[in-house]
Design a protein around this motif. Structure first.
Motif, PDB file in Angstrom:
ATOM      1  N   THR A 151      35.525 -18.438  22.629  1.00  0.00           N
ATOM      2  CA  THR A 151      36.497 -18.628  23.701  1.00  0.00           C
ATOM      3  C   THR A 151      37.124 -17.289  24.061  1.00  0.00           C
ATOM      4  O   THR A 151      36.956 -16.300  23.351  1.00  0.00           O
ATOM      5  CB  THR A 151      37.570 -19.658  23.290  1.00  0.00           C
ATOM      6  N   ARG A 152      37.823 -17.253  25.177  1.00  0.00           N
ATOM      7  CA  ARG A 152      38.323 -15.983  25.722  1.00  0.00           C
ATOM      8  C   ARG A 152      39.749 -16.159  26.227  1.00  0.00           C
ATOM      9  O   ARG A 152      40.095 -17.201  26.795  1.00  0.00           O
ATOM     10  CB  ARG A 152      37.401 -15.543  26.868  1.00  0.00           C
ATOM     11  N   PHE A 153      40.560 -15.125  26.030  1.00  0.00           N
ATOM     12  CA  PHE A 153      41.955 -15.119  26.476  1.00  0.00           C
ATOM     13  C   PHE A 153      42.235 -13.790  27.174  1.00  0.00           C
ATOM     14  O   PHE A 153      41.570 -12.788  26.896  1.00  0.00           O
ATOM     15  CB  PHE A 153      42.902 -15.278  25.280  1.00  0.00           C
ATOM     16  N   THR A 154      43.213 -13.780  28.064  1.00  0.00           N
ATOM     17  CA  THR A 154      43.600 -12.541  28.729  1.00  0.00           C
ATOM     18  C   THR A 154      45.066 -12.251  28.465  1.00  0.00           C
ATOM     19  O   THR A 154      45.899 -13.163  28.433  1.00  0.00           O
ATOM     20  CB  THR A 154      43.366 -12.619  30.250  1.00  0.00           C
ATOM     21  N   VAL A 155      45.387 -10.968  28.265  1.00  0.00           N
ATOM     22  CA  VAL A 155      46.765 -10.537  28.049  1.00  0.00           C
ATOM     23  C   VAL A 155      47.001  -9.257  28.832  1.00  0.00           C
ATOM     24  O   VAL A 155      46.064  -8.504  29.121  1.00  0.00           O
ATOM     25  CB  VAL A 155      47.068 -10.300  26.545  1.00  0.00           C
ATOM     26  N   GLY A 156      48.259  -8.997  29.168  1.00  0.00           N
ATOM     27  CA  GLY A 156      48.623  -7.767  29.845  1.00  0.00           C
ATOM     28  C   GLY A 156      49.024  -6.694  28.849  1.00  0.00           C
ATOM     29  O   GLY A 156      49.381  -6.994  27.703  1.00  0.00           O
ATOM     30  N   HIS A 157      48.974  -5.464  29.277  1.00  0.00           N
ATOM     31  CA  HIS A 157      49.322  -4.358  28.386  1.00  0.00           C
ATOM     32  C   HIS A 157      50.775  -4.415  27.930  1.00  0.00           C
ATOM     33  O   HIS A 157      51.105  -3.945  26.842  1.00  0.00           O
ATOM     34  CB  HIS A 157      49.056  -3.010  29.078  1.00  0.00           C
ATOM     35  N   HIS A 158      51.633  -4.984  28.752  1.00  0.00           N
ATOM     36  CA  HIS A 158      53.060  -4.981  28.437  1.00  0.00           C
ATOM     37  C   HIS A 158      53.599  -6.383  28.173  1.00  0.00           C
ATOM     38  O   HIS A 158      54.813  -6.602  28.230  1.00  0.00           O
ATOM     39  CB  HIS A 158      53.837  -4.309  29.574  1.00  0.00           C
ATOM     40  N   ASP A 159      52.710  -7.323  27.889  1.00  0.00           N
ATOM     41  CA  ASP A 159      53.171  -8.675  27.571  1.00  0.00           C
ATOM     42  C   ASP A 159      54.052  -8.665  26.327  1.00  0.00           C
ATOM     43  O   ASP A 159      53.791  -7.920  25.375  1.00  0.00           O
ATOM     44  CB  ASP A 159      51.978  -9.603  27.322  1.00  0.00           C
ATOM     45  N   THR A 160      55.081  -9.486  26.365  1.00  0.00           N
ATOM     46  CA  THR A 160      55.973  -9.649  25.207  1.00  0.00           C
ATOM     47  C   THR A 160      55.849 -11.077  24.715  1.00  0.00           C
ATOM     48  O   THR A 160      56.227 -12.014  25.406  1.00  0.00           O
ATOM     49  CB  THR A 160      57.429  -9.340  25.604  1.00  0.00           C
ATOM     50  N   ARG A 161      55.294 -11.243  23.545  1.00  0.00           N
ATOM     51  CA  ARG A 161      55.065 -12.577  23.005  1.00  0.00           C
ATOM     52  C   ARG A 161      55.363 -12.579  21.504  1.00  0.00           C
ATOM     53  O   ARG A 161      55.441 -11.525  20.875  1.00  0.00           O
ATOM     54  CB  ARG A 161      53.610 -13.008  23.209  1.00  0.00           C
ATOM     55  N   ASP A 162      55.478 -13.767  20.967  1.00  0.00           N
ATOM     56  CA  ASP A 162      55.466 -13.926  19.517  1.00  0.00           C
ATOM     57  C   ASP A 162      53.985 -13.900  19.148  1.00  0.00           C
ATOM     58  O   ASP A 162      53.295 -14.926  19.161  1.00  0.00           O
ATOM     59  CB  ASP A 162      56.113 -15.253  19.121  1.00  0.00           C
ATOM     60  N   TRP A 163      53.490 -12.701  18.828  1.00  0.00           N
ATOM     61  CA  TRP A 163      52.051 -12.526  18.700  1.00  0.00           C
ATOM     62  C   TRP A 163      51.456 -13.316  17.543  1.00  0.00           C
ATOM     63  O   TRP A 163      50.325 -13.789  17.625  1.00  0.00           O
ATOM     64  CB  TRP A 163      51.705 -11.038  18.591  1.00  0.00           C
ATOM     65  N   THR A 164      52.191 -13.472  16.459  1.00  0.00           N
ATOM     66  CA  THR A 164      51.652 -14.238  15.335  1.00  0.00           C
ATOM     67  C   THR A 164      51.425 -15.688  15.745  1.00  0.00           C
ATOM     68  O   THR A 164      50.357 -16.267  15.483  1.00  0.00           O
ATOM     69  CB  THR A 164      52.599 -14.158  14.126  1.00  0.00           C
ATOM     70  N   ALA A 165      52.408 -16.287  16.409  1.00  0.00           N
ATOM     71  CA  ALA A 165      52.254 -17.663  16.876  1.00  0.00           C
ATOM     72  C   ALA A 165      51.179 -17.755  17.953  1.00  0.00           C
ATOM     73  O   ALA A 165      50.385 -18.711  17.988  1.00  0.00           O
ATOM     74  CB  ALA A 165      53.588 -18.187  17.411  1.00  0.00           C
ATOM     75  N   GLU A 166      51.146 -16.769  18.846  1.00  0.00           N
ATOM     76  CA  GLU A 166      50.167 -16.772  19.931  1.00  0.00           C
ATOM     77  C   GLU A 166      48.743 -16.723  19.384  1.00  0.00           C
ATOM     78  O   GLU A 166      47.876 -17.520  19.754  1.00  0.00           O
ATOM     79  CB  GLU A 166      50.420 -15.570  20.842  1.00  0.00           C
TER      80      GLU A 166
END
Length: 327
Positions: free
Chosen positions: A228-243
């Motif tokens: 599967t594939r996902f897209t993210v931006g260079h400056h996205d702010t997320r809870d990366w562990t949960a994401e």
């Protein structure tokens, strides 16, 4: 390390070239700077052009098995059009932009076993010679590092990394090869998957994250691959562990036809990736550059015990051998 040699095809008394890259770390899509140092030979020479090739050791799968070869994945002319006097010393500075899909060669200061180089070609009087080769070290983009850090926090461990010739179907891949980072599964997923394979395809806007799971078979079913594939931006702010945990859960639960040998474009290993991204930005802490204790585990044992100096030697041995085979 610099691999200098006499420009043999230009004859005895020809100029020599020594390219020195700036010591600052470089990232995909970033600027690579340095100096090409020339030393004149026993006579005057007209330097037609100075060209830098970005080269990579790439693996290819075919009917007979696997093989390795050198791929030039970008080329820059950084100087030329001048006369180099006998015994003259001259330096030509350069700054070039790396392709966004340039592979990452080290993680948290440890080499991943990926072999990249910068090869210098000097054209003099209708003769050309590759006179210098330098190891190219590339560190992750902040968002790449954040995703790898999250995988480490979740308990995934680094297994290996390589460059695969071919194209991942359904993506915007530009280079003729892609980097594959293989991970041991975290304990909570070990009963479902044998390993996770991760590919980053960066571009000016962000990156595509391609995940593939080598899934374990059940009592009445055989294992298979899911992708599967996902897209993210260079400056996205997320809870990366949960994401990232959500990505992995979606991947291992994936049952669509793309995980059952769907056709691929130019490479039999990957099927057409599906696009699973809801477009929502999740709130959470910034990416930062701090290395979490769990993430540091990703780099443990990289390249099977090969130390950095041996990787450098491998760069020289591999590409020097390639040059000899092409002459």
């Amino acid at each position: 390390m610099v691999f200098k040699r006499l420009l043999g095809s230009l004859g005895v008394g020809a100029p020599t070239v020594d390219t020195v890259l700036d010591p600052a770390p470089v990232r995909p899509g970033g600027a690579l700077g340095g100096q090409v140092h020339l030393k004149g030979g026993q006579a005057d020479f007209d330097i037609e052009h100075i060209t830098l090739d970005l080269v990579a050791r790439v693996e290819a799968e075919h009917e007979e098995g696997e093989s390795e070869g050198v791929v030039v994945f970008d080329r820059f002319t950084v100087g030329g059009g001048f006369r180099l006097a006998a015994e003259e010393a001259r330096s030509v500075p350069f700054t070039v932009a790396l392709p966004w899909e340039t592979p990452v060669t080290e993680l948290y200061g440890q080499p991943l076993g990926i072999v990249l180089g910068v090869r210098t070609e000097l054209a003099v009087a209708d003769a050309k010679d590759r006179g210098d080769l330098d190891q190219l070290t590339v560190t992750p983009l902040p968002v790449q590092e954040a995703i790898l850090e999250a995988l480490g926090q979740l308990g995934f461990g680094f297994k290996s990394a390589d460059l695969e010739y071919g194209h991942i179907g359904g993506t915007g891949q530009q280079l003729p090869f892609y980097q594959e980072i293989e991970l041991h599964p975290a304990p909570q997923y070990a009963h479902q998957v044998n390993e996770i394979e991760l590919t980053f395809l960066a571009n000016p806007a962000g990156l595509e994250v391609v995940l593939e799971a080598d899934k374990r078979g059940g009592l009445f079913s055989s294992g298979h691959d899911a992708l599967t594939r996902f897209t993210v931006g260079h400056h996205d702010t997320r809870d990366w562990t949960a994401e990232v945990d959500g990505w992995i859960r979606r991947l291992v639960e994936h049952r669509s036809a793309s995980g059952h040998g769907a056709p691929s474009t130019g490479h039999g290993h990957h099927g057409h990736a599906e696009h699973h991204h809801d477009g929502h930005h999740h709130s959470g802490p910034g990416m930062g550059t701090a290395i979490a204790a769990g993430a540091a585990g990703l780099a443990v044992g990289v390249v099977g015990g090969m130390v950095a100096a041996e990787v450098v030697d491998e760069v020289g041995d591999f590409f020097e051998g390639d040059e000899e085979s092409e002459d």
